[in-house]
Design a protein around this motif. Sequence first.
Motif, PDB file in Angstrom:
ATOM      1  N   THR A 237       0.831  -1.203   0.000  1.00 32.15           N
ATOM      2  CA  THR A 237       0.000   0.000   0.000  1.00 32.15           C
ATOM      3  C   THR A 237       0.862   1.248   0.000  1.00 32.15           C
ATOM      4  N   ALA A 238       1.926   1.246   0.800  1.00 35.15           N
ATOM      5  CA  ALA A 238       2.784   2.424   0.912  1.00 35.15           C
ATOM      6  C   ALA A 238       3.488   2.741  -0.407  1.00 35.15           C
ATOM      7  N   ILE A 239       3.987   1.712  -1.103  1.00 36.40           N
ATOM      8  CA  ILE A 239       4.678   1.935  -2.376  1.00 36.40           C
ATOM      9  C   ILE A 239       3.706   2.480  -3.415  1.00 36.40           C
ATOM     10  N   GLY A 240       2.503   1.909  -3.465  1.00 35.65           N
ATOM     11  CA  GLY A 240       1.491   2.428  -4.380  1.00 35.65           C
ATOM     12  C   GLY A 240       1.106   3.850  -4.043  1.00 35.65           C
ATOM     13  N   LEU A 241       0.982   4.140  -2.752  1.00 36.74           N
ATOM     14  CA  LEU A 241       0.635   5.485  -2.301  1.00 36.74           C
ATOM     15  C   LEU A 241       1.682   6.498  -2.740  1.00 36.74           C
ATOM     16  N   CYS A 242       2.946   6.152  -2.595  1.00 36.95           N
ATOM     17  CA  CYS A 242       4.019   7.074  -2.982  1.00 36.95           C
ATOM     18  C   CYS A 242       3.914   7.452  -4.456  1.00 36.95           C
ATOM     19  N   ARG A 243       3.651   6.477  -5.292  1.00 39.26           N
ATOM     20  CA  ARG A 243       3.536   6.787  -6.720  1.00 39.26           C
ATOM     21  C   ARG A 243       2.313   7.644  -6.998  1.00 39.26           C
ATOM     22  N   GLY A 244       1.179   7.311  -6.361  1.00 42.18           N
ATOM     23  CA  GLY A 244      -0.019   8.111  -6.564  1.00 42.18           C
ATOM     24  C   GLY A 244       0.169   9.556  -6.134  1.00 42.18           C
ATOM     25  N   LEU A 245       0.849   9.751  -5.011  1.00 45.16           N
ATOM     26  CA  LEU A 245       1.107  11.107  -4.534  1.00 45.16           C
ATOM     27  C   LEU A 245       1.983  11.874  -5.525  1.00 45.16           C
ATOM     28  N   ARG A 246       3.027  11.217  -6.024  1.00 51.60           N
ATOM     29  CA  ARG A 246       3.917  11.888  -6.976  1.00 51.60           C
ATOM     30  C   ARG A 246       3.183  12.276  -8.257  1.00 51.60           C
ATOM     31  N   GLU A 247       2.330  11.390  -8.737  1.00 46.63           N
ATOM     32  CA  GLU A 247       1.595  11.689  -9.966  1.00 46.63           C
ATOM     33  C   GLU A 247       0.572  12.803  -9.767  1.00 46.63           C
ATOM     34  N   VAL A 258       5.673   9.032   4.328  1.00 51.62           N
ATOM     35  CA  VAL A 258       4.968   7.741   4.228  1.00 51.62           C
ATOM     36  C   VAL A 258       5.740   6.668   4.992  1.00 51.62           C
ATOM     37  N   VAL A 259       4.987   5.838   5.746  1.00 51.21           N
ATOM     38  CA  VAL A 259       5.570   4.705   6.474  1.00 51.21           C
ATOM     39  C   VAL A 259       4.769   3.455   6.133  1.00 51.21           C
ATOM     40  N   GLY A 260       5.470   2.347   5.852  1.00 53.12           N
ATOM     41  CA  GLY A 260       4.817   1.082   5.553  1.00 53.12           C
ATOM     42  C   GLY A 260       5.102   0.039   6.609  1.00 53.12           C
ATOM     43  N   SER A 261       4.862  -1.229   6.246  1.00 53.18           N
ATOM     44  CA  SER A 261       5.104  -2.331   7.178  1.00 53.18           C
ATOM     45  C   SER A 261       5.316  -3.615   6.385  1.00 53.18           C
ATOM     46  N   GLY A 262       6.288  -4.421   6.808  1.00 51.88           N
ATOM     47  CA  GLY A 262       6.547  -5.690   6.151  1.00 51.88           C
ATOM     48  C   GLY A 262       7.973  -5.851   5.672  1.00 51.88           C
ATOM     49  N   ASP A 263       8.676  -4.730   5.489  1.00 56.63           N
ATOM     50  CA  ASP A 263      10.069  -4.749   5.039  1.00 56.63           C
ATOM     51  C   ASP A 263      10.228  -5.511   3.727  1.00 56.63           C
ATOM     52  N   LEU A 264       9.412  -5.158   2.720  1.00 57.65           N
ATOM     53  CA  LEU A 264       9.572  -5.736   1.389  1.00 57.65           C
ATOM     54  C   LEU A 264      10.960  -5.423   0.858  1.00 57.65           C
ATOM     55  N   ASP A 265      11.563  -6.381   0.179  1.00 61.87           N
ATOM     56  CA  ASP A 265      12.893  -6.162  -0.380  1.00 61.87           C
ATOM     57  C   ASP A 265      12.936  -4.961  -1.331  1.00 61.87           C
ATOM     58  N   PRO A 266      11.956  -4.789  -2.236  1.00 59.00           N
ATOM     59  CA  PRO A 266      12.013  -3.630  -3.143  1.00 59.00           C
ATOM     60  C   PRO A 266      11.906  -2.291  -2.419  1.00 59.00           C
ATOM     61  N   GLY A 267      11.346  -2.294  -1.192  1.00 61.64           N
ATOM     62  CA  GLY A 267      11.161  -1.047  -0.468  1.00 61.64           C
ATOM     63  C   GLY A 267      12.449  -0.288  -0.218  1.00 61.64           C
ATOM     64  N   ALA A 268      13.561  -1.013  -0.125  1.00 57.34           N
ATOM     65  CA  ALA A 268      14.847  -0.362   0.131  1.00 57.34           C
ATOM     66  C   ALA A 268      15.415   0.281  -1.130  1.00 57.34           C
ATOM     67  N   TYR A 269      14.828  -0.043  -2.303  1.00 62.69           N
ATOM     68  CA  TYR A 269      15.426   0.405  -3.562  1.00 62.69           C
ATOM     69  C   TYR A 269      14.517   1.291  -4.398  1.00 62.69           C
ATOM     70  N   VAL A 270      13.254   1.480  -3.964  1.00 64.18           N
ATOM     71  CA  VAL A 270      12.401   2.438  -4.666  1.00 64.18           C
ATOM     72  C   VAL A 270      12.865   3.844  -4.308  1.00 64.18           C
ATOM     73  N   THR A 271      12.357   4.835  -5.034  1.00 66.19           N
ATOM     74  CA  THR A 271      12.717   6.225  -4.764  1.00 66.19           C
ATOM     75  C   THR A 271      11.464   6.997  -4.363  1.00 66.19           C
TER      76      THR A 271
END
Length: 321
Positions: A237-247, A258-271
């Motif tokens: 949800t957090a990663i999707g939210l970040c993109r929606g906010l930017r757009e 923004v803060v998420g939960s779960g420590d997804l591996d891609p989370g450390a490498y998105v911008t």
Amino acid sequence: MTVSRALSADPKVSALVTEETRERVETMATEMGYTPNLLARSFATGRTGMLGLLTFEIGWEPAGRQTEQILRAADRQDYQMLMAIAAHRLPQTPLEDQALQIDQLIARGVDGLVIRTRGDEGESERIQAAVRERVPVVSYYYPTTNLSGVVLDLERDYLEATQHLIRLGHERIGFMGVWEEKGPVSDKAKGYRQAMDKHGLPYEFLPFLTIDGRGGYLMGKKLGDRFTAIVCRDDYTAIGLCRGLRESGLRVPEDVAVVGSGDLDPGAYVTPALTTLAPPYEEIALSAMDLMLQQLKGDDTPRQVTLRSQLIVRESCGASS
């Protein structure tokens, strides 16, 4: 009997034969390609050396990572895992599906059950009714009554995450996740609201559109400047939210943290890199296995182990540490 003793994994049993005899037996077993007959061993010992693992999801990265850690923890104790997924196989309710899978795992001769709980009302009673004290049970994630289990203190985790944002100066903080004013309240939402109430700040729960990144994305596109920070139920949800906010023309974290939960591996490498609550996957698995071993040794006193997630601070909340 000599061969059985020589090949036993129990040091006390293998010590009943001489070292020379043990080495000769092992050499011959290797040359013959011998493997123990587990079914015959189970008749003799009353144990199959197999545990049942019941979950209801493995596709999402956090669920898959947790499952992997439990399999590894069992392997360290020389136990095999027989997995089942309560994935809505019955047309009535997924809750009946959970009871069905429990019964099928026990019918296959498992020595004990490790169960990923859903957290719904009456789950403890449903599990106990299905098990009927036939095998030891250890649950994990949500708490159970009169059963041993490993619990994540999600309420305190989200209290800490929200207070982190408050310490950064945010006052208009929203929560995107499960909340029902007249029904069950998620522990994540409880922690968020507790932090807001503690600091005298207004709380607001955002409609939860879908259970994947698309829900956060769609919400981010229409939020505008209502909030300066948002705590999300998960990293998807957090990663999707970040993109929606930017757009929508907003910057993360300059305009909205923004803060998420779960420590997804891609989370450390998105911008920007995602700030997240990281569950202790390995510790959950090791604790669950320890509780299971205690019961298999005859100690059936229900115990609960409570663990905390770690807040990993990255760029998306506007703080580097």
